[in-house]
Write a protein that holds these residues in place. Structure first.
Motif, mmCIF file in Angstrom:
data_model
loop_
_atom_site.group_PDB
_atom_site.id
_atom_site.type_symbol
_atom_site.label_atom_id
_atom_site.label_comp_id
_atom_site.label_asym_id
_atom_site.label_seq_id
_atom_site.Cartn_x
_atom_site.Cartn_y
_atom_site.Cartn_z
ATOM 1 N N GLY A 165 3.657 -0.567 -0.167
ATOM 2 C CA GLY A 165 4.575 -0.306 0.937
ATOM 3 C C GLY A 165 4.928 1.168 1.044
ATOM 4 O O GLY A 165 5.011 1.716 2.149
ATOM 5 N N ARG A 166 5.129 1.822 -0.095
ATOM 6 C CA ARG A 166 5.486 3.246 -0.075
ATOM 7 C C ARG A 166 4.391 4.106 0.525
ATOM 8 O O ARG A 166 4.671 5.151 1.129
ATOM 9 N N VAL A 167 3.136 3.703 0.345
ATOM 10 C CA VAL A 167 2.024 4.487 0.887
ATOM 11 C C VAL A 167 1.492 3.886 2.186
ATOM 12 O O VAL A 167 0.394 4.207 2.628
ATOM 13 N N GLU A 168 2.286 3.005 2.793
ATOM 14 C CA GLU A 168 2.012 2.478 4.127
ATOM 15 C C GLU A 168 0.748 1.628 4.183
ATOM 16 O O GLU A 168 -0.042 1.718 5.129
ATOM 17 N N ILE A 169 0.560 0.797 3.159
ATOM 18 C CA ILE A 169 -0.491 -0.218 3.173
ATOM 19 C C ILE A 169 0.201 -1.574 3.272
ATOM 20 O O ILE A 169 1.092 -1.876 2.479
#
Length: 257
Positions: free
Chosen positions: A135-139
């Motif tokens: 989630g933090r790396v937008e996956i």
């Protein structure tokens, strides 16, 4: 100023008659981002490999400040000690994400492997942390069980960043992390790197040929040519008022593009 987290002294490497890296020295403090720039063949990637202890220098040392405060010459570490350091305290984001990921393992498995290297064995906690970092790396969470072979180039790089940062490293090395990506994908990735490095207080060394990347991400910059550091200083100062003729040429070539 903080005590140096990394101390590099006199690193030199030759390949036969070719001088790839010549007497490079610098300190890196916690939370600082250092860009190493130069054209292809300037020695910047060789320098990064020497810092990462993937190459043995002909002379010179790399010392790292351990969590107990001692400054340790990495050349004195055993192979097992070096691997343990790279799994926990350090990260390395490769130019080719396929070299930094296990391509046949799921996205969650790629992140979880680093946690297992720290001794975590609880499946639920590993999966929860993997989901958090995806989630933090937008996956998207529903891609956790997909292998990187199904990801775009930008997604692979974001996954590689999650894999490297999940263990809470203090130092991250990056080798041309945006190379080969579309401009819009590069912009998203650069925003992500800048945000995470600031949030986590990471010390980062980034190798790039792109002066715009160096300006956006770094506090300090070193310009390399033919294995030597020819100019170094605060990024804005060096790029706005370069002193060396070669740096002036690099900056001028960007402005003319």
């Amino acid at each position: 100023m903080s005590e140096p987290l990394l101390q590099v002294r006199g690193l030199t490497k030759r390949y036969g008659d070719r001088l790839a890296c010549a007497d490079v020295s610098f300190d890196l403090v916690p939370g600082e981002v250092l860009a190493i720039v130069g054209e292809s063949g300037s020695g910047k990637s060789t320098l990064l490999s020497l810092i990462a202890t993937e190459l043995a220098p002909d002379s010179g040392t790399v010392a790292y400040r351990m969590r107990d405060g001692t400054l340790r010459d990495l050349g004195t570490l055993s192979e097992a000690g070096r691997r343990a350091l790279m799994r926990t305290e350090w990260g390395f984001v490769r130019q080719d994400a396929a070299q930094g990921l296990r391509m046949a393992v799921s996205a969650g498995g790629n992140v979880g492997e680093r946690l297992m290297g720290l001794g975590e064995r609880h499946y639920g906690r590993i999966r929860a942390q993997a989901l958090d970092w995806l989630g933090r790396v937008e996956i998207a969470a529903d891609r956790i069980d997909d292998p990187p072979t199904r990801f775009s180039g930008g997604m692979r790089q974001r996954l590689q960043i999650a894999r490297n940062l999940v263990t809470g490293p203090r130092l991250v090395l990056m080798d041309e992390p945006t190379s080969g990506l579309d401009v819009s994908v590069q912009a998203r990735l650069l925003d992500l790197i800048r945000r995470l490095s600031a949030e986590l207080g990471l010390a980062v060394i980034i190798v790039t040929h792109d002066l715009a990347v160096a300006r956006l991400l770094s506090h300090r910059i070193m310009v390399m040519r033919a294995g030597r550091v020819i100019e170094a200083g605060l990024t804005d100062r060096v790029l706005d008022d370069p002193e060396h003729a070669y740096t002036q040429l690099l900056v001028a070539s960007v402005l003319a593009a």
